[in-house]
Each structure stands twice: as structure tokens, then as C-alpha cells.
Design a protein around this motif. Sequence first.
Motif, PDB file in Angstrom:
ATOM      1  N   GLY A  17     -54.019 -52.351 -56.705  1.00 24.36           N
ATOM      2  CA  GLY A  17     -52.797 -51.537 -56.691  1.00 24.36           C
ATOM      3  C   GLY A  17     -51.814 -51.874 -57.784  1.00 24.36           C
ATOM      4  O   GLY A  17     -50.649 -52.159 -57.515  1.00 24.36           O
ATOM      5  N   ILE A  47     -49.107 -46.460 -55.735  1.00 23.27           N
ATOM      6  CA  ILE A  47     -48.670 -47.769 -56.221  1.00 23.27           C
ATOM      7  C   ILE A  47     -47.160 -47.927 -56.108  1.00 23.27           C
ATOM      8  O   ILE A  47     -46.656 -48.982 -55.718  1.00 23.27           O
ATOM      9  N   SER A 103     -49.657 -50.037 -51.251  1.00 22.10           N
ATOM     10  CA  SER A 103     -50.699 -50.222 -52.268  1.00 22.10           C
ATOM     11  C   SER A 103     -50.193 -51.016 -53.465  1.00 22.10           C
ATOM     12  O   SER A 103     -50.961 -51.714 -54.117  1.00 22.10           O
ATOM     13  N   GLY A 104     -48.917 -50.890 -53.765  1.00 19.47           N
ATOM     14  CA  GLY A 104     -48.343 -51.586 -54.907  1.00 19.47           C
ATOM     15  C   GLY A 104     -47.890 -53.004 -54.617  1.00 19.47           C
ATOM     16  O   GLY A 104     -47.425 -53.707 -55.513  1.00 19.47           O
ATOM     17  N   GLY A 134     -52.447 -55.334 -52.880  1.00 17.03           N
ATOM     18  CA  GLY A 134     -52.620 -53.951 -52.441  1.00 17.03           C
ATOM     19  C   GLY A 134     -53.718 -53.260 -53.234  1.00 17.03           C
ATOM     20  O   GLY A 134     -54.093 -53.684 -54.327  1.00 17.03           O
ATOM     21  N   THR A 135     -54.229 -52.203 -52.665  1.00 16.76           N
ATOM     22  CA  THR A 135     -55.268 -51.411 -53.315  1.00 16.76           C
ATOM     23  C   THR A 135     -55.005 -49.929 -53.066  1.00 16.76           C
ATOM     24  O   THR A 135     -54.203 -49.557 -52.211  1.00 16.76           O
ATOM     25  N   PHE A 136     -55.705 -49.112 -53.805  1.00 14.88           N
ATOM     26  CA  PHE A 136     -55.791 -47.687 -53.499  1.00 14.88           C
ATOM     27  C   PHE A 136     -57.234 -47.276 -53.704  1.00 14.88           C
ATOM     28  O   PHE A 136     -57.975 -47.909 -54.459  1.00 14.88           O
ATOM     29  N   ASP A 154     -53.913 -44.646 -49.651  1.00 13.23           N
ATOM     30  CA  ASP A 154     -53.006 -45.760 -49.900  1.00 13.23           C
ATOM     31  C   ASP A 154     -53.022 -46.734 -48.730  1.00 13.23           C
ATOM     32  O   ASP A 154     -53.694 -46.499 -47.730  1.00 13.23           O
ATOM     33  N   CYS A 155     -52.272 -47.805 -48.865  1.00 14.23           N
ATOM     34  CA  CYS A 155     -52.229 -48.856 -47.835  1.00 14.23           C
ATOM     35  C   CYS A 155     -51.130 -48.632 -46.792  1.00 14.23           C
ATOM     36  O   CYS A 155     -50.885 -49.497 -45.955  1.00 14.23           O
TER      37      CYS A 155
END
Length: 130
Positions: free
Chosen positions: A13, A50, A55-56, A60-62, A79-80
Amino acid sequence: MPGGLMWRRTFPGTEDQVPQARHFVRYLLADSSRRDDAEVVVAELATNAIRHTGSGRSRGTFIVELARTTVAVTVAVYDCGWGGVPRFGLRCWTHAERGRGLVIVAAVADDVGHEGDDQVGHRVWATLTG
């Protein structure tokens, strides 16, 4: 998805991953007339994930998901969670530096939407036909 193909890829992210997400979509849609639109969509949705969701945050991830049939391409970003709910119907000021991403996505896509919530995350998608 009968008669179609689907790909998913998880990205860290961070903003430096947005060009990587664009490249992923561009590669998979090399022969599609909607390739450029799909790149715009994934860039806007990944950037929003993000900047406006978990996610950011650290670690974090996307996730980018691309579904393709003979008549349509659907680009989705997961998104997270822990962020705002996407609002495609809002108008933006013409000269605003922020807040135009979802307006752009809605303008190039044939259909848009989202599902999910803050706890499990959101799936924000756009379908491009043709």
C-alpha cells in the motif's frame, strides 16, 4: 464468471506501487481497445485506496482484480478498510486539485460501484464495455 478470465494481484500500500498496478493492467489488456481507460481506472482506485483507507498504513496492501470477457472488462481494487465510502455521484470543482478521481472513473466507465465496509474493506469497481 462463465466464459471469462480473472486475475488478481496484491500490492504493498505505497504510492510507488500505483505505476506497477497500471503496468499489470496494461500487460493483461495489451490487445484491448479499453486498455488506456482501464489504466486510468486502476490508477485512480489504487491511489484512493492508499490515501483514504487502511491500505496506506504500515504493512497495508491493496488488491487489483481484472475480469475480462469477450464484451467487457471489470477493474476492481480491494482496500483494507477503515476509510471513506466511495461516492461516484459527487461533482467536483473544475479547478480542484483533489476529489476528481471517482468523477474521472465514472466518466470513462460504463458502470461503477462498490461493496464492503470499514471492517472487511471495500471492493470498488468499474466496468468497461466494448
